[in-house]
Design a protein around this motif. Structure first.
Motif, PDB file in Angstrom:
ATOM      1  N   PHE A 253      -5.195   1.354  -1.652  1.00 47.06           N
ATOM      2  CA  PHE A 253      -5.317  -0.091  -1.460  1.00 47.06           C
ATOM      3  C   PHE A 253      -5.478  -0.826  -2.789  1.00 47.06           C
ATOM      4  O   PHE A 253      -5.004  -1.948  -2.946  1.00 47.06           O
ATOM      5  N   SER A 256      -1.865  -1.001  -3.942  1.00 42.80           N
ATOM      6  CA  SER A 256      -0.962  -1.811  -3.112  1.00 42.80           C
ATOM      7  C   SER A 256      -1.372  -3.278  -3.032  1.00 42.80           C
ATOM      8  O   SER A 256      -0.530  -4.164  -2.879  1.00 42.80           O
ATOM      9  N   GLU A 257      -2.690  -3.556  -3.154  1.00 43.34           N
ATOM     10  CA  GLU A 257      -3.175  -4.932  -2.978  1.00 43.34           C
ATOM     11  C   GLU A 257      -3.656  -5.584  -4.277  1.00 43.34           C
ATOM     12  O   GLU A 257      -4.133  -6.712  -4.240  1.00 43.34           O
ATOM     13  N   SER A 260      -1.748  -8.628  -4.602  1.00 38.84           N
ATOM     14  CA  SER A 260      -1.388  -9.285  -3.341  1.00 38.84           C
ATOM     15  C   SER A 260      -2.278 -10.509  -3.107  1.00 38.84           C
ATOM     16  O   SER A 260      -3.375 -10.608  -3.676  1.00 38.84           O
ATOM     17  N   ALA A 262      -4.146 -11.126  -0.761  1.00 39.86           N
ATOM     18  CA  ALA A 262      -5.408 -10.745  -0.128  1.00 39.86           C
ATOM     19  C   ALA A 262      -6.542 -10.641  -1.141  1.00 39.86           C
ATOM     20  O   ALA A 262      -7.714 -10.808  -0.788  1.00 39.86           O
ATOM     21  N   LYS A 271     -12.042  -5.977  -6.963  1.00 44.72           N
ATOM     22  CA  LYS A 271     -10.873  -5.439  -6.264  1.00 44.72           C
ATOM     23  C   LYS A 271     -11.099  -3.983  -5.880  1.00 44.72           C
ATOM     24  O   LYS A 271     -10.720  -3.549  -4.775  1.00 44.72           O
ATOM     25  N   SER A 275     -11.267  -2.683  -2.089  1.00 38.59           N
ATOM     26  CA  SER A 275     -10.340  -1.612  -1.710  1.00 38.59           C
ATOM     27  C   SER A 275     -11.104  -0.485  -1.037  1.00 38.59           C
ATOM     28  O   SER A 275     -10.652   0.091  -0.034  1.00 38.59           O
ATOM     29  N   GLN A 278     -12.032  -1.627   2.487  1.00 36.68           N
ATOM     30  CA  GLN A 278     -10.887  -1.596   3.397  1.00 36.68           C
ATOM     31  C   GLN A 278     -10.627  -0.169   3.869  1.00 36.68           C
ATOM     32  O   GLN A 278     -10.341   0.062   5.048  1.00 36.68           O
ATOM     33  N   LEU A 291     -11.303  -8.662   3.461  1.00 36.89           N
ATOM     34  CA  LEU A 291      -9.996  -9.197   3.076  1.00 36.89           C
ATOM     35  C   LEU A 291      -9.294  -9.757   4.305  1.00 36.89           C
ATOM     36  O   LEU A 291      -9.437  -9.226   5.408  1.00 36.89           O
ATOM     37  N   LEU A 296      -2.432  -8.885   3.701  1.00 39.92           N
ATOM     38  CA  LEU A 296      -2.160  -7.560   3.150  1.00 39.92           C
ATOM     39  C   LEU A 296      -0.668  -7.384   2.916  1.00 39.92           C
ATOM     40  O   LEU A 296       0.168  -7.941   3.636  1.00 39.92           O
ATOM     41  N   SER A 297      -0.327  -6.601   1.921  1.00 43.53           N
ATOM     42  CA  SER A 297       1.075  -6.274   1.680  1.00 43.53           C
ATOM     43  C   SER A 297       1.570  -5.381   2.816  1.00 43.53           C
ATOM     44  O   SER A 297       0.758  -4.760   3.523  1.00 43.53           O
ATOM     45  N   GLY A 300       0.097  -2.023   2.463  1.00 42.35           N
ATOM     46  CA  GLY A 300      -1.320  -1.999   2.821  1.00 42.35           C
ATOM     47  C   GLY A 300      -1.530  -2.050   4.322  1.00 42.35           C
ATOM     48  O   GLY A 300      -2.421  -1.374   4.854  1.00 42.35           O
TER      49      GLY A 300
END
Length: 453
Positions: A253, A256-257, A260, A262, A271, A275, A278, A291, A296-297, A300
């Motif tokens: 995460f 990936s985020e 992003s 989010a 972050k 992460s 999440q 988030l 989210l992407s 994600g």
């Protein structure tokens, strides 16, 4: 002429049926209480469909809501919901046994069998002692978590912070995901307003993790005095698989985020913290979010759904197919690829029957999600379908993370989501065992050769 004994035997309920009926009875009582005008801030009767959906969410420990919890319910309504959450986290037979212990009622062999099936134990011996330990562990962890959260919420929200801390603690340990932190400006915010508060995030995450490990695992850790070598094989597998998924998810995460929407406005450390949360909330099926899930992407969102599907561990307050099921399923696949006839891990052999049960759980869970997504998409026509998949997976795994489509669903779609949720809470294998006939064994058939791959 049939005797009274024969009649009682014919109409006696299977232990798993007792558990199912117990859940349904509590759900309907909870739905009635939540529907009362005294439970709702508008002073009106709540629609039955919404009340039933709320109650189902409570006993299943899910957290998919049709309205903001904090703005919808009065203090009485929130208290009723909290009781349903606690009941759902512990289970019908655990609560019933605890009451029997308090009133000193004799616990019969039939009761013990029901407890054994409800807790997923392989033997009857020690189940009553396990229930007693479960209750003690639950209250100790929840009270400790609430005490740690209280200063944070009181500083920000005043005296109401005490109630918010208790509610959050119980909801987190039971992996329910309900929150009473919403405001008119941010009604479905969950823990988003606290996504930079290290204390709250770590306390809620740890509480959810403890709930997701499963009571037998916690009991074994305490008995073994935290010495890994002394842990049972099951405990070692749960810890290794759970912590591996959480660690992998954290860095996945983060990657990936990182850029992003989010995570807009967060620095590098924040972050990483979000992460981690999440990954924890998805793997423990806790349902709290720091988030906005809709931001989210795609990568994600897919990984969150996959981790939710795996979920927590057996005999825990969380949902999903369970970490051990996932591990056995993967190990069985690897054994098949290598042409082996048995599942071997760490010089231990896992029975073929256990492997087939793992395959059955994965298959039934997947089919249930596909059916739920298909029906909801056909009846409500929600787009994109990825949102429907995400929320249906969340319902089956009793997580509560959402793309925000639940308040827009029709009554029919809510009932479908409720059924998916209920089966997910009991476990698809339990439902299969309930409606199927047990294999008595003894009869063997000739082997048939089938080409695979």
């Amino acid at each position: 002429m049939k005797t009274g004994k024969h009649i009682r035997k014919r109409f006696s309920l299977r232990p798993m049926m007792v558990v199912v009926l117990g859940f349904l009875v509590v759900m309907f009582v909870g739905a009635f209480l939540l529907a009362l005008p005294v439970s709702n801030t508008d002073g009106q009767w709540m629609r039955f469909t919404h009340a039933a959906f709320w109650a189902m969410n409570g006993v299943c420990g899910t957290g998919l809501v049709v309205q903001p919890t904090a703005l919808c319910f009065t203090g009485f309504g929130q208290a009723v919901l909290l009781i349903l959450i606690q009941f759902g986290g512990l289970g019908f037979m655990t609560m019933a046994t605890f009451v029997f212990i308090i009133i000193r009622k004799k616990i019969t062999l039939k009761d013990r069998i029901a407890i054994q099936e409800a807790l997923g134990q392989d033997q009857i011996k020690g189940v009553v002692r396990l229930v007693r330990n479960i209750m003690i562990m639950t209250f100790v962890i929840e009270i400790a978590s609430a005490a740690l959260l209280t200063p944070f919420f009181c500083v920000r929200n005043g005296a109401i912070g005490v109630w918010q801390a208790l509610f959050t603690s119980v909801s987190a340990f039971c992996n329910a995901g309900f929150d009473i932190l919403g405001t008119p400006d941010n009604p479905y915010g969950s823990l988003a307003a606290y996504n930079t508060n290290v204390g709250i995030i770590l306390i809620v995450a740890l509480t959810a993790i403890l709930g997701s490990f499963g009571f037998p695992v916690i009991d074994d850790i305490l008995k073994s005095k935290f010495k890994f070598k002394r842990y049972r094989f099951h405990t070692k597998m749960v810890l290794i698989v759970s912590l591996s998924i959480m660690t992998f998810g954290t860095f996945y995460f983060l990657a990936s985020e990182f850029n992003s929407p989010a995570m807009n406005g967060l620095n590098g450390g924040q972050k990483l913290l979000n992460s981690m949360f999440q990954a924890v909330t998805a793997s423990s099926t806790a349902g709290y979010s720091t988030l906005d899930q809709t931001l989210l992407s795609p990568a994600g969102m897919i990984m969150s759904a996959v981790i939710m599907f795996i979920g927590s561990s057996p005999c825990s307050t969380g949902g999903g197919i369970k970490t051990t099921t996932f591990a056995v399923f993967v190990l069985m696949g690897l054994s098949g690829l290598r042409g082996k006839e048995e599942i071997v891990v760490n010089k231990r052999s896992i029975s073929f029957k256990t492997g087939m049960r793992a395959v059955a759980v994965v298959m039934l869970g997947s089919l249930l999600i596909i059916a739920g997504v298909s029906i909801i998409s056909a009846t409500d026509g929600i787009s994109p379908v990825g949102y429907v998949i995400y929320d249906t997976v969340s319902a089956f795994t009793t997580t509560g993370l959402s793309m925000g489509i639940v308040p827009t669903l029709s009554d029919g779609a809510l009932y479908v989501l409720g059924i998916v949720m209920f089966i997910g809470r009991l476990g698809p294998l339990s439902i299969g065992m309930l409606i199927g006939k047990p294999d008595r064994g003894g009869l063997k058939f000739p082997t048939a050769n089938v080409m695979i791959g």
